[in-house]
Design a protein around this motif. Structure first.
Motif, PDB file in Angstrom:
ATOM      1  N   UNK A 177       0.784  -1.240   0.000  1.00 48.07           N
ATOM      2  CA  UNK A 177       0.000   0.000   0.000  1.00 48.07           C
ATOM      3  C   UNK A 177       0.820   1.298   0.000  1.00 48.07           C
ATOM      4  N   UNK A 178       1.891   1.383   0.824  1.00 46.18           N
ATOM      5  CA  UNK A 178       2.599   2.676   0.898  1.00 46.18           C
ATOM      6  C   UNK A 178       3.162   3.152  -0.439  1.00 46.18           C
ATOM      7  N   UNK A 179       3.256   2.256  -1.428  1.00 42.44           N
ATOM      8  CA  UNK A 179       3.784   2.679  -2.724  1.00 42.44           C
ATOM      9  C   UNK A 179       2.789   3.545  -3.495  1.00 42.44           C
ATOM     10  N   UNK A 180       1.549   3.602  -3.035  1.00 45.62           N
ATOM     11  CA  UNK A 180       0.605   4.573  -3.617  1.00 45.62           C
ATOM     12  C   UNK A 180       0.321   5.693  -2.611  1.00 45.62           C
ATOM     13  N   UNK A 181       1.183   5.789  -1.595  1.00 38.97           N
ATOM     14  CA  UNK A 181       1.008   6.795  -0.553  1.00 38.97           C
ATOM     15  C   UNK A 181       2.337   7.512  -0.302  1.00 38.97           C
ATOM     16  N   UNK A 182       3.014   7.850  -1.375  1.00 34.69           N
ATOM     17  CA  UNK A 182       4.363   8.409  -1.224  1.00 34.69           C
ATOM     18  C   UNK A 182       4.312   9.853  -0.734  1.00 34.69           C
TER      19      UNK A 182
END
Ligand code: CA
Length: 635
Positions: A498-503
């Motif tokens: 998920x964090x890869x779309x929450x940079x």
């Protein structure tokens, strides 16, 4: 006295005296929630949760003009009292003395009653005139490095770790309100800001550990209120993300619950250490709740299982918890003056509760806006959750709006597919053709991506042409557009994890570019050529949209896609906007507009909204390959 007996006697006397002290202890009060309330509310009832060691042994009394004690409820736990009050319309703001008596000991607790705001423009609600900027506060901007590490909060800032806190906060949003406004947005939905004091993985905010407290790493309740006031002063509305389906297992009322039915499977969780590792995961199938043929066991799996091993599934069928949550939402609306709520995982809690919750909030604030996250790729199943839908099972939702996942799925597919009878633009056409099932599809929040989805730019294979086509639909079709932060910068990203779309938003942290990270996305100079191309396209359309009532409230008329071109109109008595999308990958299309004459009649020319260019004759219009035209029709 026998010297051997003396210590024994002393011990006995000590025990007796000590026991006497215990029963006559001054009542212990650690929390009273809501912390304060208001006079002049629509609903005169108020239920206080009082928490403190053995507080249930106390009796309660009060004397205050216009306020009546209606009763006191106890639960399994000795540490809770639920105090029912009736606040009549005549009650004045002031401090109410609640008297707790245990044996001969008394304690007075000062409870504040404020006056409900009489400013009717304070809480505005949202509608299709708005464009929502959605962001994750931990990943947007670090406006206050002093709150990056807070004593007693184990999950600290570590920017190089995907799952740790990155230090973004409310001050960071305040610092960039001008950016959001300049982009053409009129509202902000931030993912939850309430306290998530978990051991780890808390940056996302969906594991709440205190429903009345802004997380100290984001700021404070007072700063949140300042943020809302500042946004309002700039013409920006605020949507608060709420989560009532589950909380974090570090929540104080999970550690010491009023009753074991406060959350589902709480007894298993508390008594069986192995349970947490092997807890029964739910099926995440919201369709079971609308399905006339669904098995009870499947419905149970959807509604009553834990969302995650660290997120207890709250039991909203417990009326004390239901009241607690309803009052908590109303408290935030009145305290901070927010304009809307985005309710997480809307179908997951008990649906009769969510209907009751939505009704209570909307009755108190009829101008308010609530959008429920309904993650279902089917218009009928989504529409079931919107207020006033005539559902065959009798369910009445009271929810003004849903997140439009069916349109999202269509937008992700349409521009990637080749045109055929049932692929490409027809998917977009058909999903809108299904709108008859909604009470008001124009209230839906429409979007290309969010924090739980792959970045749209990645979904369209980083093709800027497709991104522009999708942004055009987002900002000109029916609904309340929502843009996810960094989509205006054409940011790519696959949610694995998920964090890869929450940079982190580029430039949200001091000295980022000097430290070898991305340059600032907040300034034209800091943005790359590609980022400026996406930013300028979005900004031009969003700023134009802001002052175009025909896009907010005008009718939508669309024509069946032909030859890879989809044409639709937004129109009212005075204006008409013509949008044309050419989905052909290589070839421009010149379209004779005679087919659209029911909407073009009386118009001769048009202005291209993106370029400003005027077309002197709209009888035939050329649309370049893989592109969109937005034309303001002129006489
Ligand atoms: Ca910070």
């Amino acid at each position: 006295m026998n010297p051997i007996l003396r210590p024994l006697l002393f011990a006995t006397v000590f025990v007796l005296v000590h026991a006497n002290i215990l029963t006559a202890q001054i009542p212990d009060i650690q929390r009273v929630e809501p912390m304060f309330w208001w006079t002049g509310m629509q609903n005169p009832a108020l239920q206080l949760l009082v928490y403190g060691k053995d507080i249930a042994n106390s009796s309660v009394s009060l004397k205050y003009a216009g306020v009546e004690l209606k009763g006191v409820l106890k639960t399994e736990s000795p540490n809770y009292l639920f105090v029912n009050l009736h606040i009549s319309p005549e009650a004045k703001a002031g401090t109410l003395a609640l008297m707790f008596t245990s044996g001969k000991k008394e304690r007075s607790y000062s409870y504040e009653l404020r006056a409900k705001s009489t400013d009717r423009s304070r809480i505005q609600g949202l509608n299709a005139a708005d464009v929502i900027y959605m962001l994750m506060p931990d990943r947007f901007a670090n406006g206050d490095p002093k709150n990056d590490k807070i004593a007693g909060m184990p999950d600290i800032m570590h920017r190089d770790s995907l799952h740790a806190r990155h230090g973004g906060d409310i001050q960071g949003i305040i610092n960039h309100l001008d950016y959001i406004k300049d982009l053409g947005c009129t509202a902000i939905w931030s993912t939850p800001l309430l306290e998530n004091n978990m051991e780890r993985y808390s940056y996302h905010g969906y594991a709440i550990t205190d429903y009345y407290k802004i997380d100290a790493r984001f700021g404070s309740n007072e700063l949140y209120k300042q943020y809302v006031d500042k946004a309002h002063s700039m013409g920006l509305k605020i949507v608060k993300d709420m989560v009532l389906n589950h909380c974090g297992d570090a929540h104080w009322f999970i550690k010491d619950p009023p009753a074991l039915d406060w959350a589902h499977s709480l007894a298993d969780y508390k008594t069986n250490p192995a349970w947490k590792k092997e807890y029964p995961r739910g099926n995440y199938r919201a369709s079971t709740l609308t399905d006339p043929y669904a098995a009870q066991s499947d419905k149970h799996s959807m509604s009553d299982t834990w969302f995650d091993s660290m997120m207890p599934d709250m039991n909203q069928q417990n009326p004390l918890l239901a009241t607690y949550f309803i009052q908590n939402s109303i408290w935030w609306v009145e305290y901070a003056g927010i304009d809307g709520i985005r309710m997480d995982t809307y179908p997951y809690p008990d649906k009769d509760f969510t209907a009751q919750w939505a009704k209570a909030v909307m009755t108190e604030y009829p101008q308010f806006y609530i959008v429920g996250e309904v993650w279902i790729n089917d218009v009928g199943m989504s529409a079931y959750w919107q207020s006033n839908t005539r559902n065959k099972d009798g369910f009445v939702s009271n929810l003004p709006a849903t997140t439009d996942f069916p349109l999202n799925f269509a937008l992700s597919a349409a521009f990637n597919e080749n045109e055929s009878w049932d692929t490409g633009l027809i998917k977009l056409y058909n999903v809108l053709a299904s709108d008859f099932q909604y009470t008001d599809a124009n209230n839906n929040v429409i979007f290309l991506d969010n924090h739980d989805l792959n970045r749209y730019f990645t979904a369209v294979k980083e093709d800027m042409r497709k991104l522009k086509m999708a942004l055009t639909v987002l900002l000109t079709t029916r609904g309340v557009p929502q843009v996810y932060y960094e989509t205006e910068l054409a940011m790519p990203g696959v949610k694995d994890p998920d964090p890869l779309v929450r940079k982190d938003f580029p430039g949200g942290w001091a000295n980022d570019s000097a430290n070898g990270r991305s340059a600032s996305g907040f300034t034209e100079k800091g943005r790359s050529v590609q980022q400026n191309e996406a930013f300028n396209y979005f900004r031009t359309l969003a700023q134009w949209r802001k002052i175009k009532p025909v896009v907010h409230t005008g009718k939508l008329t669309h024509f069946i896609p032909q030859d890879g071109v989809y044409t639709y109109f937004r129109h009212n008595n005075s204006e008409a906007i013509m949008v044309m999308l050419n989905n052909n990958d290589k070839d421009a299309r010149t379209v004779k507009t005679n087919r659209f004459r029911e909407r073009t009649a009386g118009f001769i020319r048009a202005k291209n909204v993106i370029t400003g260019e005027v077309l002197s004759d709209i009888s035939s219009v050329t649309v370049p390959a893989k592109s969109a035209l937005v034309l303001e029709l002129m006489k």
